[in-house]
Write a protein that holds these residues in place. Sequence first.
Motif, PDB file in Angstrom:
ATOM      1  N   ARG A 261       0.861  -1.184   0.000  1.00 33.49           N
ATOM      2  CA  ARG A 261       0.000   0.000   0.000  1.00 33.49           C
ATOM      3  C   ARG A 261       0.895   1.231   0.000  1.00 33.49           C
ATOM      4  O   ARG A 261       1.600   1.506   0.971  1.00 33.49           O
ATOM      5  N   LEU A 262       0.884   1.963  -1.109  1.00 32.87           N
ATOM      6  CA  LEU A 262       1.727   3.147  -1.278  1.00 32.87           C
ATOM      7  C   LEU A 262       0.833   4.377  -1.261  1.00 32.87           C
ATOM      8  O   LEU A 262      -0.075   4.510  -2.091  1.00 32.87           O
ATOM      9  N   ALA A 263       1.089   5.268  -0.313  1.00 31.49           N
ATOM     10  CA  ALA A 263       0.225   6.427  -0.135  1.00 31.49           C
ATOM     11  C   ALA A 263       0.976   7.728  -0.396  1.00 31.49           C
ATOM     12  O   ALA A 263       2.127   7.889   0.011  1.00 31.49           O
ATOM     13  N   TYR A 264       0.300   8.642  -1.084  1.00 37.34           N
ATOM     14  CA  TYR A 264       0.762  10.012  -1.289  1.00 37.34           C
ATOM     15  C   TYR A 264      -0.165  10.884  -0.447  1.00 37.34           C
ATOM     16  O   TYR A 264      -1.394  10.840  -0.621  1.00 37.34           O
ATOM     17  N   GLN A 265       0.393  11.677   0.459  1.00 37.85           N
ATOM     18  CA  GLN A 265      -0.427  12.492   1.341  1.00 37.85           C
ATOM     19  C   GLN A 265      -0.014  13.954   1.273  1.00 37.85           C
ATOM     20  O   GLN A 265       1.151  14.295   1.507  1.00 37.85           O
ATOM     21  N   ALA A 266      -0.978  14.800   0.922  1.00 41.95           N
ATOM     22  CA  ALA A 266      -0.747  16.237   0.963  1.00 41.95           C
ATOM     23  C   ALA A 266      -0.698  16.670   2.424  1.00 41.95           C
ATOM     24  O   ALA A 266      -1.452  16.168   3.259  1.00 41.95           O
ATOM     25  N   ILE A 267       0.190  17.589   2.736  1.00 42.79           N
ATOM     26  CA  ILE A 267       0.366  18.033   4.108  1.00 42.79           C
ATOM     27  C   ILE A 267      -0.253  19.416   4.283  1.00 42.79           C
ATOM     28  O   ILE A 267       0.067  20.361   3.550  1.00 42.79           O
ATOM     29  N   GLU A 273      -5.577  17.482   7.845  1.00 40.63           N
ATOM     30  CA  GLU A 273      -4.135  17.389   7.626  1.00 40.63           C
ATOM     31  C   GLU A 273      -3.779  16.896   6.230  1.00 40.63           C
ATOM     32  O   GLU A 273      -2.693  17.176   5.735  1.00 40.63           O
ATOM     33  N   HIS A 274      -4.689  16.139   5.607  1.00 38.86           N
ATOM     34  CA  HIS A 274      -4.427  15.585   4.278  1.00 38.86           C
ATOM     35  C   HIS A 274      -5.604  15.922   3.358  1.00 38.86           C
ATOM     36  O   HIS A 274      -6.488  15.087   3.131  1.00 38.86           O
ATOM     37  N   PRO A 275      -5.638  17.129   2.803  1.00 39.23           N
ATOM     38  CA  PRO A 275      -6.756  17.496   1.921  1.00 39.23           C
ATOM     39  C   PRO A 275      -6.822  16.664   0.650  1.00 39.23           C
ATOM     40  O   PRO A 275      -7.881  16.513   0.062  1.00 39.23           O
ATOM     41  N   VAL A 276      -5.682  16.138   0.241  1.00 40.88           N
ATOM     42  CA  VAL A 276      -5.640  15.244  -0.922  1.00 40.88           C
ATOM     43  C   VAL A 276      -4.782  14.040  -0.556  1.00 40.88           C
ATOM     44  O   VAL A 276      -3.696  14.193   0.018  1.00 40.88           O
TER      45      VAL A 276
END
Length: 446
Positions: A261-267, A273-276
């Motif tokens: 599971r690879l996640a990209y999290q906008a800060i 905390e993660h809008p995208v």
Amino acid sequence: MRLLVKYEGMNNSLFAASAADLTIERIRALAARPDQVESLTLEFKREYSKSMVKTIAAMANTYGGMILVGINDKVEPGVERVVGVDAQEEIDKIASGCREKFDPPWEPTFIPVPFNDGTGRSVVVIRIDANVAPRPLLIDLQAPIRLSGQNSIADRDRLLKLAREEPSAGVLPTGQHVMSPNLDRDREGNPTADFILRTGINLPMGEAGAWRPLSEKAVAALAQALNESAFPAALRIFGQASFTSATGFRQHGHNRSRTARLAYQAISRPPVEHPVEAVVTVALPEVYGASTAATATVTIDVISRIRRFADTLNVGQPGDKYHYPVPNLMELLDGILKTTVDPKVVAEIARITDIDPTLVAQPRELHLVADRQVKELLRTEILQEIPDAGASAGGVFRANPALDLRDTADREEQVDDWIRQLGLDAGLTGMEALVESYRSAPRFRM
């Protein structure tokens, strides 16, 4: 159950195109691609030869495929690649060879594609559909199969698997069906995101991929390929000013020996905390109890909380609610699709599943699940609501199987189709004109 493959996901879209859409221009473009080489599912032949019948049987007994007759299989400087043949003469020879050699008797589909230049020459497209072929298809009591772009002979175990296959009628081809996502909810049962987008593919498994666990290097290589793809840039455009930094794709959450599971999290700042957030999940079938037709799955989720983030900026100020601009959504969809056909991403997925990259299908389904009516989420601009059209909080969007998502024009056409469908399902008119205006604007062109 037989191992199914969504053929339009192969490195070309000609397998799924209707006969009317098969043109000599498309075939020339395919043959001219520097990355388009012969593989498990594709062969070029200058003309008929006896070995062609064995290749047809081998493709039928493996993943299916396509043979283009009238194209030089070797690329040499100064030598024309697409030379053409007398279509009827070639088809007669191939069909005769199939009748004489195959047990049980069977013929693939033949589609002549004329040059239309007065020469009378054509390229003959031979489609071999493994889902309808009578497997095992024997020649001289042997079952040819495809291995790494070459023909081989099935051993005893492979032959028994072919003989035990169940009919494929009613089964969705690999690469087509993706499970619909669900919005996460808080303790009170309220959705925690504005919407979630999901697409993905199903994949056959190679011999090693069926038993070995995921390696850390393979997962890290996939994460790097995703970070170097068009995906992060599309997510930044989509997120606008809701965040200034992001983690990049990394292992986060449920990772196991056969699940990555690879996640990209906008800060951003609390409480959103993660809008995208984007999550790419690769799940290999479990070793124990898996059928011979077990498949791997790759799903791509984009979870958006931008509207919720905007609400935190307007606390105590009941101003206009945030609405998603249509062009930002178009950029996001284009970035997702471009990533799914990115050669580096495809190569890493193929390496994990131990298959030829040509078997990594192109996604053919997109799901959208929203926390409210879609028309309440979109920036309307010139869009008009249809009276009494009803409510829509998402939908399932199918792709045109004849489109090659590696091609910019084809990919944009697919995105535009999905956006137009989104507008119609939401009970809005004017989406077609809106899409056209954005496509024609120089600032929008990529």
